[in-house]
Enzyme design. Structure first.
Site, PDB file in Angstrom:
ATOM      1  N   ASP A 475       0.857  -1.179   0.000  1.00 12.32           N
ATOM      2  CA  ASP A 475       0.000   0.000   0.000  1.00 12.32           C
ATOM      3  C   ASP A 475       0.894   1.230   0.000  1.00 12.32           C
ATOM      4  O   ASP A 475       2.075   1.142   0.330  1.00 12.32           O
ATOM      5  CB  ASP A 475      -0.853   0.041   1.283  1.00 12.32           C
ATOM      6  CG  ASP A 475      -1.968  -0.989   1.243  1.00 12.32           C
ATOM      7  OD1 ASP A 475      -2.285  -1.452   0.146  1.00 12.32           O
ATOM      8  OD2 ASP A 475      -2.505  -1.324   2.320  1.00 12.32           O
ATOM      9  N   THR A 477      -0.331   4.607   1.419  1.00 12.94           N
ATOM     10  CA  THR A 477      -0.568   5.439   2.596  1.00 12.94           C
ATOM     11  C   THR A 477      -0.171   4.740   3.875  1.00 12.94           C
ATOM     12  O   THR A 477      -0.639   3.648   4.181  1.00 12.94           O
ATOM     13  CB  THR A 477      -2.053   5.831   2.668  1.00 12.94           C
ATOM     14  OG1 THR A 477      -2.406   6.424   1.426  1.00 12.94           O
ATOM     15  CG2 THR A 477      -2.302   6.792   3.802  1.00 12.94           C
ATOM     16  N   ASP A 797      -4.603  -2.866   5.005  1.00 17.45           N
ATOM     17  CA  ASP A 797      -5.099  -2.333   6.271  1.00 17.45           C
ATOM     18  C   ASP A 797      -6.626  -2.333   6.351  1.00 17.45           C
ATOM     19  O   ASP A 797      -7.192  -2.224   7.420  1.00 17.45           O
ATOM     20  CB  ASP A 797      -4.571  -0.912   6.512  1.00 17.45           C
ATOM     21  CG  ASP A 797      -4.871   0.015   5.334  1.00 17.45           C
ATOM     22  OD1 ASP A 797      -5.639  -0.390   4.433  1.00 17.45           O
ATOM     23  OD2 ASP A 797      -4.338   1.135   5.304  1.00 17.45           O
TER      24      ASP A 797
END
Length: 1220
Positions: A475, A477, A797
């Site tokens: 990912d 972020t 997440d």
């Protein structure tokens, strides 16, 4: 039409009228009544609540809690509630007692054989033939000193004593391992927290501290830790498949279905609930209790009996068990973990679904190697016994022509028992029982150390699998970036501000829209708190993007909290919460005049397409045409994105009072025709250490890909800053839509050949959904483009990242930003959400591989020499130069200690300078084979020279051809001592497996290694000097000791000689320990794999499984493997982990069924699966819109049906650190 605001007004008095229950009076509702209420469903539950309590606020009153303020937090009150309603804890199954572990260790086949042989030997040693018959019976005790004849029992007793030592060491290993696992388990439980309201403050408390009467805040991604009743909800949808088996998400609302159950996942929305049942009284706890009670019986029953038992159970329980079988998540819920969890239906589950994950690379190679060694050992031991027996029979009855006398029978049997013991000794030596122990120790040691490197390993084997990783899909972020977001640019009133404008520069009405829109259309759980330390940065709590917008208001000198106080969360009329499909959030407010206003925020290109107007420089709304939108994209959004900024558009729409009220459940009709207020650019800086970490990955042969929901220009800019992309390189950056178009055929089906054309060059996948991430991971893993199958690691997440995390070889969940669902689906949790921690995991994984190889190099040298010496010595001299007791010392102690010494070498940066080993690279390389054979040659020359010429060199009596109960000889003691010392010095050589010359490099960094080498040397001195008859040793002189040490040290010099010979010149050397190829495994063996490897044991008995196929089948021995049977291993479900060496972490408590979720992803069918949504089509409008939203625009139905058979960690280090 009532709305939530009315509810809050109607019951605003509740919080004031309720006092905390500090007196001794009873609560107005009993535990039994609450349990009965939570067993009802939807309309039945609603009717019961209305008839008995009026509404949920009536229940709050009886529980003496406030729906707004929660419990006061008074310790006396909390204790009383725990006493009445129980703790939020499910007691784990009792650990096995030490005596049970001892009994288990005694079940080892080889030990049983040795015990029987020792007992027979012991019994027969007391028999003396009648005087005068000695000569007729052959040389039994001729040449013995006076009295020595009576000590024949010592050898049998010594073997028995050795077996006792082995059993105690094994049992102690099991016991300490279990203790360690439980410690890790309790650590996880302590770190698992949930948000509740106490004393009017929103706080996070450990899950175990939640009690009945608490007001808990639930949000997207949570795993519910207790049963409760909804007080207020926004578009709340729950995945209850873990309890009911029903894969459709269930919409929760005050007027339809307000019951929330522990162990279920929040898939969308948010809300508050009053806790009504915890621990063993919750719905999941009740199931755990039932399973726990029947667990032991069920283990003993076969499948048929189990089926009958299940049929007899009442409907509700049958339903729940079915749910568990389908989903597996029920038993794995992290907040309430228990070992009973996965026992009941595990076998049914595994038969229903074949494992999705292959065995780990290392496990496959070790299994095959173990089989080969086991077969070779069995063959050698059988030949040894046959030769000894034939030689004795032919020599005694044929050559010497002795008659068979009845009174001599016990003497002959003693000989045969002695031969049998020698044969078992050869077998004991041949099978490297230290290997599974080395694997366990190496993984356990690594896992412990990885915690310090911010890797919380939930599945042991994931650690080793990371060493083979060839691709990482990360990912953006929070992993590559710092996840501290701030608004740095804005487009407001038709001006592009390169920094945050002054409030005076913005027309008052636009500022008002901005302030209200951001304040109410961000989750109320997102907030900015003062810094913890003076001079520090303010703390961002909740969604980081929303915190950036709230910070933007503070920069504009406006306070969002004032707006929230004026419009509390209960007053919001309708909320369309953010999810990965919508990529936006909208909130509806009802005005006093009956009109409505909706505020929307989301990805700029998505919201702008829904805007028909824009607020102009003077604050008035003007028409917003497609060409105006294109202008903004080119002049504002693309320049922002190229600087790596995330762009968010803010908009609103009014619904006048006179017009018919819209159909709120039809989101597409509501969130359209918007007026654009502003576009903001949010900066999330790249973590300073990430570019260097990515460079290390690339140098180590690992391809890093970024998978993000951000726009492609932002993603490309960040990827370039990180070093994933370099100027001038011919790599692909695709958006999710483009990716899907390229990989699907005309029918919309995904084709592997199409994916194979894309993934090798793909570096950035932007605007991607969790489905795209899963498709990419699956495509890379299933690809046959490269020779080696790719080993893929993935970070995630979000709740919907679960499928990708499970499909990947190693799934990393974010410890800080990750949802409970993502953590539950992962193998490793990054406690700092930092990409550099993944690089550390790669280092540790490669180190595990190297540690096993080091141990193998050492172990196989010992085995080759010992087997050849025992075999040839037995065949030539009718006796093994190395006695059974001595071999048990070499085998047990040196194997165990050597595995500890070599498996705890710390990793170095040099591990990242070579490419991944790959799935087909053998465990034993040609260099290692050169070392093994080279050292074995030296040791055999030394041992045979001592054996056949040692008595002349040292001028001592020969130990060859000694009678049955002869006293220990100096000759054979020197052979034994030299053999052990050669192994001791060769342990130092074994520290290097890639041909390095300096074998002492870094030796003092490993205190364990130095301690073990010195400790083994001290014990050897004691055995030789004081071991006497039990160890078949005779005291040695200083000179004899110096010669033994000199010959032992010779292995170091010989090692230097071997390393000078180029491996490339030795064409005859073969590698060993290749992984098992699929075609090599017969079908019945595959079935056996499903049986053995997918069971709970997968997790816990990883070591045993290693050897299942080979050694168990040929009933040979593996004593230390039983050490892996710690109770934790028993009956645990397999954590999600890959099937790999042993799941350290897998207590059932930590586990999650790893099977791959069945997702109606678009790659399985052309159209999305909308049958479920039709079944759940939106009901007629109800007064409280806040609780009834249905996302009718896009139905992302994710069935979390996890097949029990995939690997899953239930959880012990299912596993480990952050709040799982």
């Amino acid at each position: 039409m009532g709305d939530m605001a009315n509810n809050s007004v109607a019951y605003s008095g509740v919080k004031n009228s309720l006092k905390e229950a500090n007196h001794d009076g009873d609560f107005g509702i009993t535990l039994t009544e609450l349990r009965a209420l939570m067993e009802l469903r939807s309309t039945d539950a609603l009717r019961k609540i209305q008839e008995s309590y009026g509404d949920v606020y009536g229940i709050c009153t009886k529980l003496k809690t406030s729906p707004n303020e929660g419990l006061s937090g008074n310790p006396a009150d909390l204790e009383r509630r725990e006493a009445v309603f129980g703790k939020n804890f499910i007691p784990p199954k009792k650990p096995k007692t030490f005596l049970q572990l001892v009994w288990e260790a005694l079940q080892d086949v080889t030990l049983i054989i040795l015990e029987i042989a020792a007992i027979v030997s012991l019994g027969l040693s007391f028999y003396q033939p009648p005087e005068g018959d000695n000569a007729l019976c052959g040389e039994v005790s001729v040449g013995e000193e006076e009295g020595e004849g009576e000590t024949g029992w010592i050898e049998g007793a010594a073997i028995l004593l050795s077996v006792v030592c082995v059993v105690l060491v094994t049992a102690f290993n099991d016991w300490s391992k279990e203790k360690q696992f439980r410690g890790l388990q309790s650590r996880i439980e302590q770190e698992q927290k949930f948000t509740v309201i106490r004393g009017g403050q929103v706080i996070q408390i450990p899950v175990a501290d939640i009690t009945v009467g608490d007001i808990a805040q639930v949000k997207y991604g949570d795993l519910l830790p207790a049963d409760g009743i909804l007080i207020q909800g926004n578009d709340l949808k729950i995945d209850e498949s873990s309890l009911t088996g029903e894969s459709d998400h269930v919409k929760k609302s005050l007027d339809k279905d307000p019951l929330l159950l522990s162990g279920t996942h929040v898939m969308e929305g948010s809300g508050r609930m009053v806790v009504t049942a915890v621990g063993v009284n919750s719905q999941t706890g009740i199931i755990f209790t039932l399973l726990g009670a029947g667990g032991e019986e069920e283990e003993k029953k076969d499948e048929k009996k189990k089926e009958k038992k299940n049929k007899k159970q009442d409907g509700a329980i049958e339903n729940r068990n079915k749910a568990k079988a389908q989903d597996g998540a029920a038993m794995e819920m992290q907040p309430l973990k228990s070992e009973e969890g996965g026992d009941g239906d595990e076998k049914d589950k595994k038969k229903a679904n074949l494992p999705k994950k292959e065995k780990s690379v290392l496990q496959g190679k070790l299994t095959k190697l173990a089989v080969q060694i086991g077969k070779a050992g069995l063959l050698m031991s059988a030949i040894t016994v046959i030769i000894l027996v034939l030689y004795f029979v032919i020599d005694t009855f044929w050559v010497q022509k002795r008659p068979w006398l009845a009174e001599c029978t016990p003497i002959y049997i003693q000989y045969f028992v002695k031969f049998f013991i020698i044969g078992v000794t050869v077998l004991v030596v041949a099978v490297p029982e230290g290997l599974p122990l080395a694997v366990t120790i190496s993984l356990a040691y690594s896992v412990k150390k990885m915690m310090k490197d911010n890797n919380l390993v939930r599945h042991l084997d994931a650690c080793e699998t990371m060493g083979n990783a060839t691709a990482i899909c990360s990912d953006k972020t929070g992993t590559l970036t710092m996840n501290r977001m701030t608004v740095v640019q804005a487009y407001i009133n038709e001006k592009h501000y390169k920094k945050v404008p002054e409030p005076e520069a913005i027309p008052p009405n636009i500022l008002s829209y901005l302030v209200t829109g951001i304040s109410v259309n961000c989750a109320y759980t997102s907030k900015i708190l003062p810094p913890e330390k003076e001079g520090g940065l303010p703390r961002h709590v909740g969604n980081k993007t929303e915190c950036a917008l709230l910070g933007f208001l503070l920069d504009l000198k406006r306070d969002y909290q004032d707006v929230r106080n004026e419009i509390p969360e209960e007053a919001l009329y309708k909320v369309y919460t953010f999810n990965s499909v919508r990529k936006s959030m909208s909130t509806v407010l009802k005005n006093s005049d009956g009109s409505f206003r909706i505020f929307s925020k989301g990805a700029s290109e998505i919201i702008l397409k829904k805007c028909f107007k824009i607020l102009s420089a003077n604050g008035e709304a003007k028409v917003f045409r497609p060409r105006d939108r294109d202008d903004i994209v080119k002049t504002v959004i693309e320049p922002m994105a190229s600087e790596g900024l995330r762009t968010i558009c803010l908009a609103f729409r009014d619904f006048p009072a006179g017009e018919p009220e819209p159909e709120w459940d039809n989101e597409n009709d509501v969130v359209t025709g918007l007026t654009c207020i502003a576009v903001v650019g949010i900066e999330d800086p790249v973590r300073p250490e990430v570019p260097e970490a990515i460079k290390k990955c690339q140098r180590a042969g690992i391809t890093v890909r970024m998978v993000t929901g951000d726009n492609i220009n932002t993603a490309r800019a960040i990827a370039t800053k990180c070093g994933i992309l370099h100027p001038g390189e011919d790599f692909l950056c695709l958006e999710g839509k483009d990716f899907n178009r390229r990989i699907r055929n005309e029918k919309g089906e995904i084709e592997q050949e199409r994916i194979d054309k894309i993934w090798p060059k793909l570096r950035v996948l932007a605007r991607s959904s969790p489905t795209d991430k899963h498709t990419l991971v699956k495509g890379i893993i299933d690809s046959t483009v490269s020779e080696q199958r790719q080993v893929v690691a993935v970070t995630g997440d979000g709740t919907n990242d679960g499928p990708a995390l499970k499909k990947a070889d190693v799934g990393f969940a974010m410890g800080i930003a990750g949802t409970d669902v993502a953590k539950e689906a992962s193998d490793i949790i990054l406690t700092d959400d930092n990409f550099t921690s993944i690089v550390k995991a790669v280092m540790w994984g490669r180190n595990v591989y190297d540690s096993i190889s080091k141990f193998l190099q050492f172990q196989l040298t010992v085995n080759v020499v010992a087997v050849i010496v025992a075999f040839t010595g037995a065949c030539i001299t009718q006796d093994s130069p190395l006695k059974a007791v001595q071999m048990l010392w070499v085998n047990l102690i040196m194997d165990t200690l050597a595995s500890l010494a070599l498996a705890t070498e710390p990793p170095t940066e040099s591990l990242l300078l070579r490419k991944p080993y790959g799935r087909n690279k053998p465990l034993i390389s040609r260099t290692m084979m050169k070392n093994i054979l080279g050292h074995a040659f030296y040791q055999l020359v030394v041992v045979f020279t001592l054996l056949f010429a040692g008595e002349k060199f040292f001028d001592i009596d020969s130990g060859r051809n000694a009678p049955l109960h002869a006293p220990p000889s100096e000759h054979y003691t020197i052979v034994f001592n030299t053999f052990v010392l050669m192994q001791l010095f060769n342990e130092i050589n074994a520290r290097k497996i890639h041909g390095e010359r300096n074998v002492f490099e870094g030796i003092f960094n490993n205190a364990i290694f130095c301690t073990i080498v010195l400790g083994t040397f001290v014990v050897q001195i004691i055995i030789v000097q004081f071991g006497g008859k039990p160890f078949s040793c005779s005291e040695l002189s200083i000179e004899q000791w110096l010669w033994s040490i000199f010959l032992g040290m010779g292995t170091l010099l010989w090692g230097q000689l071997i390393s000078t010979i180029p491996t490339s010149r030795l064409k005859f050397l073969k590698e060993a320990g290749h992984g098992t190829q699929k075609e090599e495994i017969p079908e019945e063996e595959l079935a056996e794999d499903v049986e053995e490897i997918d069971h709970a044991e997968r997790e816990l008995r990883r070591g045993q499984i290693l050897w299942f196929r080979g050694l168990n089948r040929i009933q040979t021995q593996i004593r230390v493997v039983n050490a892996f049977r710690s109770s934790l291993y028993e009956g645990l479900e397999k954590p999600e982990s890959r099937s790999s060496i042993h799941n350290f972490m897998t207590h059932p408590e930590f586990r999650i069924e790893d099977s791959e979720p069945h997702i109606p992803l678009i790659d399985d069918t052309d159209a999305e699966d909308d049958a479920p949504t039709k079944r759940n089509s939106s009901p007629p409008p109800s007064p409280n819109k806040n609780n009834n939203a249905v996302d009718s625009g896009i139905h992302l139905t994710i069935e979390m049906n996890k097949s029990a058979t995939s690997s899953s960690p239930g959880s012990p280090l299912h596993s480990l650190e952050t709040s799982l």
